[in-house]
Scaffold this motif. Structure first.
Motif, PDB file in Angstrom:
ATOM      1  N   PRO A 176       6.272  -7.158  -4.601  1.00 52.87           N
ATOM      2  CA  PRO A 176       6.566  -6.815  -5.997  1.00 52.87           C
ATOM      3  C   PRO A 176       7.824  -5.972  -6.098  1.00 52.87           C
ATOM      4  CG  PRO A 176       4.754  -5.484  -5.139  1.00 52.87           C
ATOM      5  CD  PRO A 176       5.027  -6.526  -4.115  1.00 52.87           C
ATOM      6  N   MET A 177       8.545  -6.136  -7.181  1.00 54.54           N
ATOM      7  CA  MET A 177       9.787  -5.387  -7.365  1.00 54.54           C
ATOM      8  C   MET A 177       9.494  -3.907  -7.573  1.00 54.54           C
ATOM      9  SD  MET A 177      12.050  -7.923  -9.798  1.00 54.54           S
ATOM     10  CE  MET A 177      13.403  -6.756  -9.773  1.00 54.54           C
ATOM     11  N   SER A 178      10.357  -3.065  -6.992  1.00 54.16           N
ATOM     12  CA  SER A 178      10.219  -1.624  -7.145  1.00 54.16           C
ATOM     13  C   SER A 178      11.554  -0.974  -6.827  1.00 54.16           C
ATOM     14  CB  SER A 178       9.135  -1.080  -6.206  1.00 54.16           C
ATOM     15  OG  SER A 178       9.153   0.341  -6.195  1.00 54.16           O
ATOM     16  N   ASP A 179      11.865   0.110  -7.540  1.00 51.80           N
ATOM     17  CA  ASP A 179      13.099   0.829  -7.230  1.00 51.80           C
ATOM     18  C   ASP A 179      12.966   1.638  -5.948  1.00 51.80           C
ATOM     19  OD1 ASP A 179      11.401   2.813  -8.114  1.00 51.80           O
ATOM     20  OD2 ASP A 179      12.693   3.514  -9.741  1.00 51.80           O
ATOM     21  N   ARG A 180      11.753   1.667  -5.375  1.00 50.78           N
ATOM     22  CA  ARG A 180      11.526   2.347  -4.095  1.00 50.78           C
ATOM     23  C   ARG A 180      11.418   1.363  -2.936  1.00 50.78           C
ATOM     24  NH1 ARG A 180       6.821   3.805  -4.241  1.00 50.78           N
ATOM     25  NH2 ARG A 180       6.184   3.390  -6.386  1.00 50.78           N
ATOM     26  N   LEU A 181      11.728   0.099  -3.199  1.00 55.41           N
ATOM     27  CA  LEU A 181      11.629  -0.944  -2.170  1.00 55.41           C
ATOM     28  C   LEU A 181      13.006  -1.454  -1.775  1.00 55.41           C
ATOM     29  CD1 LEU A 181      10.007  -3.055  -0.480  1.00 55.41           C
ATOM     30  CD2 LEU A 181      10.065  -4.518  -2.520  1.00 55.41           C
ATOM     31  N   ILE A 182      13.246  -1.486  -0.467  1.00 53.60           N
ATOM     32  CA  ILE A 182      14.444  -2.107   0.095  1.00 53.60           C
ATOM     33  C   ILE A 182      13.984  -3.209   1.036  1.00 53.60           C
ATOM     34  CG2 ILE A 182      16.510  -1.785   1.495  1.00 53.60           C
ATOM     35  CD1 ILE A 182      16.501   1.140   0.688  1.00 53.60           C
ATOM     36  N   VAL A 183      14.465  -4.418   0.840  1.00 53.06           N
ATOM     37  CA  VAL A 183      14.126  -5.545   1.712  1.00 53.06           C
ATOM     38  C   VAL A 183      15.340  -5.860   2.581  1.00 53.06           C
ATOM     39  CG1 VAL A 183      13.435  -7.970   1.821  1.00 53.06           C
ATOM     40  CG2 VAL A 183      12.479  -6.481   0.049  1.00 53.06           C
ATOM     41  N   LEU A 184      15.142  -5.815   3.892  1.00 51.50           N
ATOM     42  CA  LEU A 184      16.244  -6.038   4.820  1.00 51.50           C
ATOM     43  C   LEU A 184      15.921  -7.145   5.807  1.00 51.50           C
ATOM     44  CD1 LEU A 184      17.232  -2.361   5.776  1.00 51.50           C
ATOM     45  CD2 LEU A 184      18.307  -3.836   4.052  1.00 51.50           C
ATOM     46  N   GLN A 185      16.960  -7.873   6.209  1.00 48.08           N
ATOM     47  CA  GLN A 185      16.820  -8.857   7.267  1.00 48.08           C
ATOM     48  C   GLN A 185      16.730  -8.118   8.603  1.00 48.08           C
ATOM     49  OE1 GLN A 185      18.815  -9.911  10.014  1.00 48.08           O
ATOM     50  NE2 GLN A 185      17.441 -11.610  10.479  1.00 48.08           N
ATOM     51  N   LEU A 186      15.763  -8.508   9.417  1.00 50.71           N
ATOM     52  CA  LEU A 186      15.606  -7.874  10.730  1.00 50.71           C
ATOM     53  C   LEU A 186      14.897  -8.813  11.683  1.00 50.71           C
ATOM     54  CD1 LEU A 186      15.684  -5.513  12.721  1.00 50.71           C
ATOM     55  CD2 LEU A 186      13.566  -4.667  11.678  1.00 50.71           C
ATOM     56  N   HIS A 207       0.829  -1.207   0.000  1.00 49.44           N
ATOM     57  CA  HIS A 207       0.000   0.000   0.000  1.00 49.44           C
ATOM     58  C   HIS A 207       0.867   1.263   0.000  1.00 49.44           C
ATOM     59  CE1 HIS A 207      -3.703   2.227   0.493  1.00 49.44           C
ATOM     60  NE2 HIS A 207      -3.214   2.859   1.538  1.00 49.44           N
ATOM     61  N   PHE A 208       1.904   1.290   0.822  1.00 49.34           N
ATOM     62  CA  PHE A 208       2.792   2.450   0.845  1.00 49.34           C
ATOM     63  C   PHE A 208       3.515   2.609  -0.493  1.00 49.34           C
ATOM     64  CE2 PHE A 208       2.135   2.561   5.407  1.00 49.34           C
ATOM     65  CZ  PHE A 208       2.386   3.884   5.750  1.00 49.34           C
ATOM     66  N   LEU A 209       3.925   1.490  -1.097  1.00 45.02           N
ATOM     67  CA  LEU A 209       4.557   1.562  -2.418  1.00 45.02           C
ATOM     68  C   LEU A 209       3.592   2.168  -3.433  1.00 45.02           C
ATOM     69  CD1 LEU A 209       6.409  -1.875  -2.645  1.00 45.02           C
ATOM     70  CD2 LEU A 209       7.489   0.387  -2.637  1.00 45.02           C
ATOM     71  N   ASP A 210       2.345   1.728  -3.385  1.00 39.23           N
ATOM     72  CA  ASP A 210       1.337   2.237  -4.318  1.00 39.23           C
ATOM     73  C   ASP A 210       1.120   3.739  -4.151  1.00 39.23           C
ATOM     74  OD1 ASP A 210       0.978  -0.280  -5.362  1.00 39.23           O
ATOM     75  OD2 ASP A 210      -0.853  -0.721  -4.236  1.00 39.23           O
ATOM     76  N   GLN A 211       1.387   4.249  -2.946  1.00 45.77           N
ATOM     77  CA  GLN A 211       1.202   5.677  -2.677  1.00 45.77           C
ATOM     78  C   GLN A 211       2.468   6.496  -2.945  1.00 45.77           C
ATOM     79  OE1 GLN A 211      -1.878   6.796  -1.976  1.00 45.77           O
ATOM     80  NE2 GLN A 211      -2.474   4.639  -2.217  1.00 45.77           N
ATOM     81  N   GLY A 212       3.484   5.837  -3.503  1.00 40.65           N
ATOM     82  CA  GLY A 212       4.687   6.565  -3.908  1.00 40.65           C
ATOM     83  C   GLY A 212       5.765   6.694  -2.851  1.00 40.65           C
ATOM     84  N   TRP A 213       5.658   5.951  -1.758  1.00 38.42           N
ATOM     85  CA  TRP A 213       6.647   6.033  -0.686  1.00 38.42           C
ATOM     86  C   TRP A 213       7.863   5.162  -0.989  1.00 38.42           C
ATOM     87  CZ3 TRP A 213       5.985   7.592   4.834  1.00 38.42           C
ATOM     88  CH2 TRP A 213       4.911   8.473   4.997  1.00 38.42           C
ATOM     89  N   ARG A 214       8.973   5.494  -0.342  1.00 37.68           N
ATOM     90  CA  ARG A 214      10.124   4.594  -0.265  1.00 37.68           C
ATOM     91  C   ARG A 214       9.864   3.660   0.907  1.00 37.68           C
ATOM     92  NH1 ARG A 214      15.010   4.982   2.824  1.00 37.68           N
ATOM     93  NH2 ARG A 214      16.741   3.796   1.885  1.00 37.68           N
ATOM     94  N   VAL A 215       9.919   2.365   0.660  1.00 39.19           N
ATOM     95  CA  VAL A 215       9.539   1.379   1.671  1.00 39.19           C
ATOM     96  C   VAL A 215      10.733   0.509   2.042  1.00 39.19           C
ATOM     97  CG1 VAL A 215       8.080  -0.633   2.172  1.00 39.19           C
ATOM     98  CG2 VAL A 215       7.133   1.326   0.898  1.00 39.19           C
ATOM     99  N   VAL A 216      11.035   0.476   3.324  1.00 37.86           N
ATOM    100  CA  VAL A 216      12.023  -0.453   3.859  1.00 37.86           C
ATOM    101  C   VAL A 216      11.228  -1.581   4.511  1.00 37.86           C
ATOM    102  CG1 VAL A 216      13.985  -0.771   5.393  1.00 37.86           C
ATOM    103  CG2 VAL A 216      13.633   1.446   4.263  1.00 37.86           C
ATOM    104  N   ALA A 217      11.137  -2.692   3.808  1.00 36.35           N
ATOM    105  CA  ALA A 217      10.365  -3.841   4.270  1.00 36.35           C
ATOM    106  C   ALA A 217      11.310  -4.820   4.945  1.00 36.35           C
ATOM    107  CB  ALA A 217       9.658  -4.517   3.097  1.00 36.35           C
ATOM    108  N   THR A 218      11.074  -5.087   6.220  1.00 40.00           N
ATOM    109  CA  THR A 218      11.984  -5.947   6.965  1.00 40.00           C
ATOM    110  C   THR A 218      11.295  -7.249   7.345  1.00 40.00           C
ATOM    111  OG1 THR A 218      11.433  -5.128   9.185  1.00 40.00           O
ATOM    112  CG2 THR A 218      13.034  -3.854   7.902  1.00 40.00           C
ATOM    113  N   MET A 219      12.110  -8.277   7.457  1.00 41.45           N
ATOM    114  CA  MET A 219      11.598  -9.611   7.819  1.00 41.45           C
ATOM    115  C   MET A 219      12.757 -10.446   8.327  1.00 41.45           C
ATOM    116  SD  MET A 219      10.856 -10.747   3.854  1.00 41.45           S
ATOM    117  CE  MET A 219      10.062  -9.162   3.537  1.00 41.45           C
ATOM    118  N   ARG A 220      12.427 -11.442   9.120  1.00 46.13           N
ATOM    119  CA  ARG A 220      13.494 -12.281   9.675  1.00 46.13           C
ATOM    120  C   ARG A 220      14.197 -13.093   8.594  1.00 46.13           C
ATOM    121  NH1 ARG A 220      11.966 -15.351  15.145  1.00 46.13           N
ATOM    122  NH2 ARG A 220      10.246 -16.157  13.902  1.00 46.13           N
ATOM    123  N   ASN A 221      13.442 -13.479   7.568  1.00 42.02           N
ATOM    124  CA  ASN A 221      14.008 -14.304   6.493  1.00 42.02           C
ATOM    125  C   ASN A 221      13.705 -13.658   5.142  1.00 42.02           C
ATOM    126  OD1 ASN A 221      15.013 -16.304   4.836  1.00 42.02           O
ATOM    127  ND2 ASN A 221      13.265 -17.685   5.137  1.00 42.02           N
TER     128      ASN A 221
END
Length: 252
Positions: free
Chosen positions: A42-52, A21-35
């Motif tokens: 979905p792929m996006s140049d505004r998406l960063i996926v980090l281990q956390l 939803h934040f990506l759809d609204q034009g935000w830069r999103v740092v999405a974190t997950m344990r794995n």
């Protein structure tokens, strides 16, 4: 300027829906997950996926360093538990609080220096609509979420002078993220469910499944509520999310 949101627990469920939803609204999103290998965003140049892992201080520090300045923190990571107090090991209670509460506090402590320096920011804590009713067999889980609400209320007053808002979103029961699988396992005797509670638990489980056939929460409900909490300075401090959560908040 493009704003940045960091969301914990994004591999599935509400966290994933909120990230999209934040990506759809034009935000830069740092999405974190344990794995991160479980990432299905979905792929996006505004998406960063980090281990956390919110229970690990080194993991938090590494993620914050890679994320850069944060405008909004969404504390979504957590897990549920269904069992009687008597059947819940203390180690499980500690694990619930480590993830559902202490992890959120650790994330707040990690982002707050930056937010104070920029004199702005929003923290959205994800709680549970189960707090609107004294639901059985959720004692330990509800305790961890009640503490999250108390934390949010006080932190909102502490941080207001620095231009930082703190809100809590209380989702209802979503079929895709409900306790049904865990519940059935415990009711059928797995997970150390006390034999003395078997009949009561069976009836409770049946009532929960019946409730799931009525108005329920969908992921978009929660994503919408979190986005509103993050962007609308005039929104209520506590936001129920989902048809069932809204009904419970009204005492229905």
């Amino acid at each position: 300027m493009m704003k940045t949101v960091l969301i914990t627990g994004c591999s599935t469920g509400f966290g994933r829906d909120t990230a999209i939803h934040f990506l759809d609204q034009g935000w830069r999103v740092v999405a974190t997950m344990r794995n991160p290998a479980a990432n299905s965003l979905p792929m996006s140049d505004r998406l960063i996926v980090l281990q956390l892992d919110v229970t690990n201080a080194d993991s938090i520090a590494a993620a914050i360093a890679q994320a850069g300045p944060i405008d909004v923190l969404v504390n979504n990571a957590g897990f549920g538990w269904l069992n009687a107090v008597e059947g819940t090991p203390l180690d499980t209670v500690r694990a619930l609080f480590e993830t559902n509460l202490f992890g959120a506090i650790a994330m707040m402590q990690a982002v707050l220096p930056g937010m104070r320096e920029q004199r702005s920011g929003v923290i959205v804590n994800v709680s549970s609509s189960s707090l609107y009713k004294p639901l059985p067999l959720l004692s330990a889980y509800r305790a961890s979420k009640a503490a999250m609400n108390a934390l949010t209320e006080s932190a909102a007053h502490e941080l207001a002078p620095f231009g930082i808002r703190v809100r809590v979103v209380m989702p209802g029961m979503a079929p895709s993220t409900s306790f049904s699988g865990t519940a059935q396992g415990h009711v059928m005797g797995a997970g150390g469910f006390p034999e003395a509670y078997a009949d009561y638990a069976q009836a409770t489980f049946a009532a929960m499944m019946q409730a799931a056939n009525g108005p329920v929460t969908v992921g978009q409900d929660v994503a919408d509520a979190i986005f509103r909490a993050a962007t609308d300075a005039d929104c209520p401090a506590v936001l129920p999310a989902g048809a069932d959560a809204v009904a419970w908040a009204k005492g229905e």
